[in-house]
Design a protein around this motif. Structure first.
Motif, mmCIF file in Angstrom:
data_model
loop_
_atom_site.group_PDB
_atom_site.id
_atom_site.type_symbol
_atom_site.label_atom_id
_atom_site.label_comp_id
_atom_site.label_asym_id
_atom_site.label_seq_id
_atom_site.Cartn_x
_atom_site.Cartn_y
_atom_site.Cartn_z
ATOM 1 N N ALA A 179 -8.573 -4.357 -7.767
ATOM 2 C CA ALA A 179 -8.562 -5.049 -9.062
ATOM 3 C C ALA A 179 -9.436 -4.299 -10.070
ATOM 4 O O ALA A 179 -9.076 -4.188 -11.246
ATOM 5 N N ALA A 180 -10.568 -3.770 -9.592
ATOM 6 C CA ALA A 180 -11.463 -3.016 -10.481
ATOM 7 C C ALA A 180 -10.789 -1.737 -10.956
ATOM 8 O O ALA A 180 -10.874 -1.380 -12.130
ATOM 9 N N ASP A 181 -10.069 -1.060 -10.041
ATOM 10 C CA ASP A 181 -9.351 0.161 -10.416
ATOM 11 C C ASP A 181 -8.317 -0.113 -11.511
ATOM 12 O O ASP A 181 -8.055 0.728 -12.346
ATOM 13 N N MET A 182 -7.734 -1.309 -11.434
ATOM 14 C CA MET A 182 -6.705 -1.661 -12.424
ATOM 15 C C MET A 182 -7.327 -2.247 -13.686
ATOM 16 O O MET A 182 -6.620 -2.608 -14.616
ATOM 17 N N ASN A 183 -8.640 -2.391 -13.648
ATOM 18 C CA ASN A 183 -9.388 -3.028 -14.739
ATOM 19 C C ASN A 183 -8.860 -4.444 -15.014
ATOM 20 O O ASN A 183 -8.782 -4.878 -16.157
ATOM 21 N N ASN A 184 -8.475 -5.106 -13.938
ATOM 22 C CA ASN A 184 -7.939 -6.458 -14.070
ATOM 23 C C ASN A 184 -9.080 -7.456 -13.888
ATOM 24 O O ASN A 184 -9.450 -7.828 -12.778
ATOM 25 N N LYS A 185 -9.647 -7.842 -15.010
ATOM 26 C CA LYS A 185 -10.836 -8.698 -14.982
ATOM 27 C C LYS A 185 -10.560 -10.069 -14.378
ATOM 28 O O LYS A 185 -11.387 -10.627 -13.666
ATOM 29 N N GLU A 186 -9.401 -10.600 -14.694
ATOM 30 C CA GLU A 186 -9.065 -11.946 -14.223
ATOM 31 C C GLU A 186 -8.943 -11.965 -12.694
ATOM 32 O O GLU A 186 -9.490 -12.855 -12.033
ATOM 33 N N GLU A 217 -11.284 -13.795 -9.852
ATOM 34 C CA GLU A 217 -10.756 -14.697 -8.822
ATOM 35 C C GLU A 217 -11.260 -14.290 -7.431
ATOM 36 O O GLU A 217 -11.628 -15.126 -6.617
ATOM 37 N N ILE A 218 -11.254 -12.974 -7.188
ATOM 38 C CA ILE A 218 -11.678 -12.487 -5.865
ATOM 39 C C ILE A 218 -13.169 -12.738 -5.672
ATOM 40 O O ILE A 218 -13.608 -13.155 -4.588
ATOM 41 N N MET A 219 -13.944 -12.529 -6.735
ATOM 42 C CA MET A 219 -15.382 -12.800 -6.618
ATOM 43 C C MET A 219 -15.627 -14.288 -6.321
ATOM 44 O O MET A 219 -16.520 -14.637 -5.554
ATOM 45 N N GLY A 220 -14.818 -15.115 -6.926
ATOM 46 C CA GLY A 220 -14.916 -16.550 -6.639
ATOM 47 C C GLY A 220 -14.639 -16.841 -5.170
ATOM 48 O O GLY A 220 -15.341 -17.621 -4.520
ATOM 49 N N GLU A 221 -13.598 -16.175 -4.656
ATOM 50 C CA GLU A 221 -13.247 -16.384 -3.244
ATOM 51 C C GLU A 221 -14.351 -15.856 -2.320
ATOM 52 O O GLU A 221 -14.653 -16.473 -1.297
ATOM 53 N N ILE A 222 -14.942 -14.714 -2.703
ATOM 54 C CA ILE A 222 -16.052 -14.163 -1.902
ATOM 55 C C ILE A 222 -17.214 -15.165 -1.913
ATOM 56 O O ILE A 222 -17.868 -15.397 -0.890
ATOM 57 N N GLU A 236 0.847 -1.198 0.000
ATOM 58 C CA GLU A 236 0.000 0.000 0.000
ATOM 59 C C GLU A 236 0.882 1.248 0.000
ATOM 60 O O GLU A 236 0.650 2.188 -0.755
ATOM 61 N N GLN A 237 1.905 1.177 0.844
ATOM 62 C CA GLN A 237 2.818 2.305 0.953
ATOM 63 C C GLN A 237 3.611 2.501 -0.343
ATOM 64 O O GLN A 237 3.842 3.625 -0.774
ATOM 65 N N ALA A 238 3.980 1.367 -0.950
ATOM 66 C CA ALA A 238 4.763 1.438 -2.190
ATOM 67 C C ALA A 238 3.879 1.810 -3.385
ATOM 68 O O ALA A 238 4.382 2.105 -4.467
ATOM 69 N N GLY A 239 2.582 1.761 -3.172
ATOM 70 C CA GLY A 239 1.653 2.108 -4.254
ATOM 71 C C GLY A 239 1.534 1.034 -5.317
ATOM 72 O O GLY A 239 1.102 1.276 -6.434
ATOM 73 N N ASN A 240 1.961 -0.197 -4.951
ATOM 74 C CA ASN A 240 1.836 -1.310 -5.900
ATOM 75 C C ASN A 240 0.455 -1.958 -5.719
ATOM 76 O O ASN A 240 0.250 -2.813 -4.864
ATOM 77 N N HIS A 241 -0.490 -1.514 -6.520
ATOM 78 C CA HIS A 241 -1.874 -1.956 -6.347
ATOM 79 C C HIS A 241 -2.060 -3.447 -6.606
ATOM 80 O O HIS A 241 -2.852 -4.104 -5.933
ATOM 81 N N LEU A 242 -1.320 -3.952 -7.565
ATOM 82 C CA LEU A 242 -1.476 -5.368 -7.890
ATOM 83 C C LEU A 242 -1.060 -6.249 -6.704
ATOM 84 O O LEU A 242 -1.807 -7.124 -6.261
ATOM 85 N N LYS A 243 0.131 -5.960 -6.172
ATOM 86 C CA LYS A 243 0.617 -6.774 -5.051
ATOM 87 C C LYS A 243 -0.221 -6.543 -3.801
ATOM 88 O O LYS A 243 -0.412 -7.452 -2.998
ATOM 89 N N GLN A 244 -0.717 -5.316 -3.660
ATOM 90 C CA GLN A 244 -1.576 -5.025 -2.501
ATOM 91 C C GLN A 244 -2.878 -5.837 -2.604
ATOM 92 O O GLN A 244 -3.356 -6.403 -1.614
#
Lengths: 183, 306
Positions: free
Chosen positions: B245-252, B256-261, B205-213
């Protein structure tokens, strides 16, 4: 068992935990150790990401489904046997469907980059005898350690080192015409 | 030592100072060897530059695949530890039963035996004879509690008074020690992972790496999902991961997260919400032409058939 204890365990100990107890942490530890290397191998032999992902998933599925087929010995050797066989079957099926008409070209293109020199070295590796080529690829392209290569190729570590050095000498002989560019 | 042996060590970075001096002698005395060493070094460098590159997209694929393959592994047959955990409530029930029986017998003893008021209790004797252990301390505590509750201790036969609480207290101490050790083992592993994931989450979060966050948030969601009473935290991190993930428009990743939810909601008994998420997950994967579609479709079918 604490996470740190898993880190200290050998591949074979981890696989035993997974094989006998369905230990998910042990599986994950092994996955973290080798997934990048296996994927890099798949990427290299197929030359494209889509096929690499197909093979990788097939390999991992085999490990989950056919864990009983591991009868001891070196885990990495077993894992690489599965990876190689799966890659081979995939390449054959791709050839049959003519989706991959010229594999050597794909591989060559994969190794090419912005650097002409890198491309030349990649080409030269493909001219090596199979035994030499194998150790070079495992060591340099897939990032396996000497120990792991020794297990995969069923050689002693010193033999691996000797073979690797001879392979590099062989390569340097192939690349003599490009000596000035290289050095 | 030959030139080849020394050159091999040099290229591997394993050459000692003494060996390097010998290699220097070789190269200084022979321009041919110097040329050979230069060429070998250049080849080695070029080979290193040819290493297969694992991109961020590949890393994401590997991370997501790793989670999925772990999920594919059937749960382990109950281990001794889990079996012990499983009998936790039964054990606790028995303790209550024994204590209750002790109280009933004590009460009965009061009415039936009615000992003379002057008869001394031998509680002190029992305490003196027994070694100072945790068990004995607890026996004492239980005995005192029994006395307070019943307010008849002084009138009950000494033997009855000491034996009944002792049995209850011994069981209580043994079981509570056992349960404590189980809890400790279970929580220490999760705590360790939790700390690791939380550290990673805030670092990214601090590094601003949204994917890894997002990946760290997803892991936290999965971890909390498996913990009793932490479903709200699980959902909180999944929602955070989903929003990233939505902010990054990363559909995949969103899929995956929706599946986990969905798996979380199934666990909570919210089938309608769960299937809605699973359907969205599959829809996203289909539109992204993801290879993960097969896996989530099989999850959907499996739960739908239940």
């Amino acid at each position: 068992m604490k996470e740190s204890q898993y880190i200290e365990m050998t591949d074979e100990q981890l696989f035993e935990c997974y094989q006998k107890k369905n230990d998910k942490i042990a599986f994950r530890a092994l996955y973290d150790r080798y997934s990048k290397k296996i994927y890099a191998y798949c990427l290299r032999v197929t030359g494209n990401r889509e096929s690499a992902q197909d093979i990788f998933q097939q390999v991992m599925t085999n490990i989950v489904d056919k864990k009983e087929s591991f009868k001891g010995g070196s885990y990495i050797a077993w894992l690489m046997t599965i990876t190689r066989n799966t890659s081979l079957l995939h390449k054959r099926s791709m050839k049959k469907t003519e989706e991959l008409s010229d594999n050597s070209l794909v591989i060559s293109n994969f190794h090419s980059s912005d650097s002409y020199l890198k491309e030349m070295v990649g080409e030269a590796v493909h001219k090596l005898p199979p035994d030499y080529r194998e150790v070079i690829e495992l060591r340099y392209f897939d990032d396996f350690s000497y120990d792991e290569i020794a297990a995969i190729t069923n050689q002693s570590i010193s033999n691996v080192k000797i073979r690797l050095f001879r392979a590099k000498k062989f390569l340097s002989e192939i690349l003599i015409p490009f000596k000035e560019q290289l050095v | 030592m030959t030139f080849d042996e020394l050159a091999a060590k040099y290229l591997d970075g394993e050459i000692s100072t003494d060996e390097m001096a010998i290699l220097d002698n070789y190269t200084k005395s022979s321009p041919e060897m110097q040329g050979q060493l230069n060429l070998l070094t250049a080849v080695d460098r070029s080979l290193k530059a040819n290493r297969t590159v694992i991109t961020e997209k590949d890393a994401l694929f590997l991370a997501v695949s790793g989670d999925s393959f772990v999920n594919m592994i059937p749960s382990a047959p109950a281990t001794l530890l889990q079996k012990l955990s499983g009998i936790k409530s039964a054990l606790a029930g028995k303790i209550i039963g024994i204590t209750a029986a002790g109280l009933v017998l004590t009460g009965l003893g009061y009415f039936l035996l009615k000992p003379p008021a002057q008869e001394p209790t031998n509680k002190a004797a029992v305490q003196t004879a027994a070694p100072e252990t945790t068990v004995n301390k607890a026996i004492e505590q239980t005995a005192v509690q029994t006395e307070t509750t019943e307010t008849v201790t002084e009138k009950v036969k000494p033997v009855q008074q000491s034996v009944q609480p002792r049995a209850a207290a011994e069981s209580q101490v043994k079981s509570s020690e056992l349960l404590a050790s189980i809890e400790e083992k279970n929580t220490s592993r999760n705590d360790e992972l939790l700390n690791q994931y939380l550290t990673d989450y805030f670092a990214q979060e601090q590094a601003g790496n949204h994917l890894k966050q997002a990946l760290a948030a997803k892991k936290l969601g999965i971890l909390y999902r498996e913990e009793k009473g932490r479903q709200a935290e699980s959902r909180k991190y999944f929602d955070k991961a989903l929003s990233l993930a939505a902010d990054m428009n990363n559909k995949e990743l969103s899929a995956e997260i929706m599946g986990e939810i969905a798996l979380l909601e199934l666990k909570n008994g919210n089938k309608a919400i769960a299937f809605n998420h699973l359907e969205k997950c599959i829809e996203n994967l289909r539109s992204a032409e993801s290879k993960r579609l097969v896996y989530w479709e099989s999850v959907y079918k499996r739960y739908k058939s239940e």
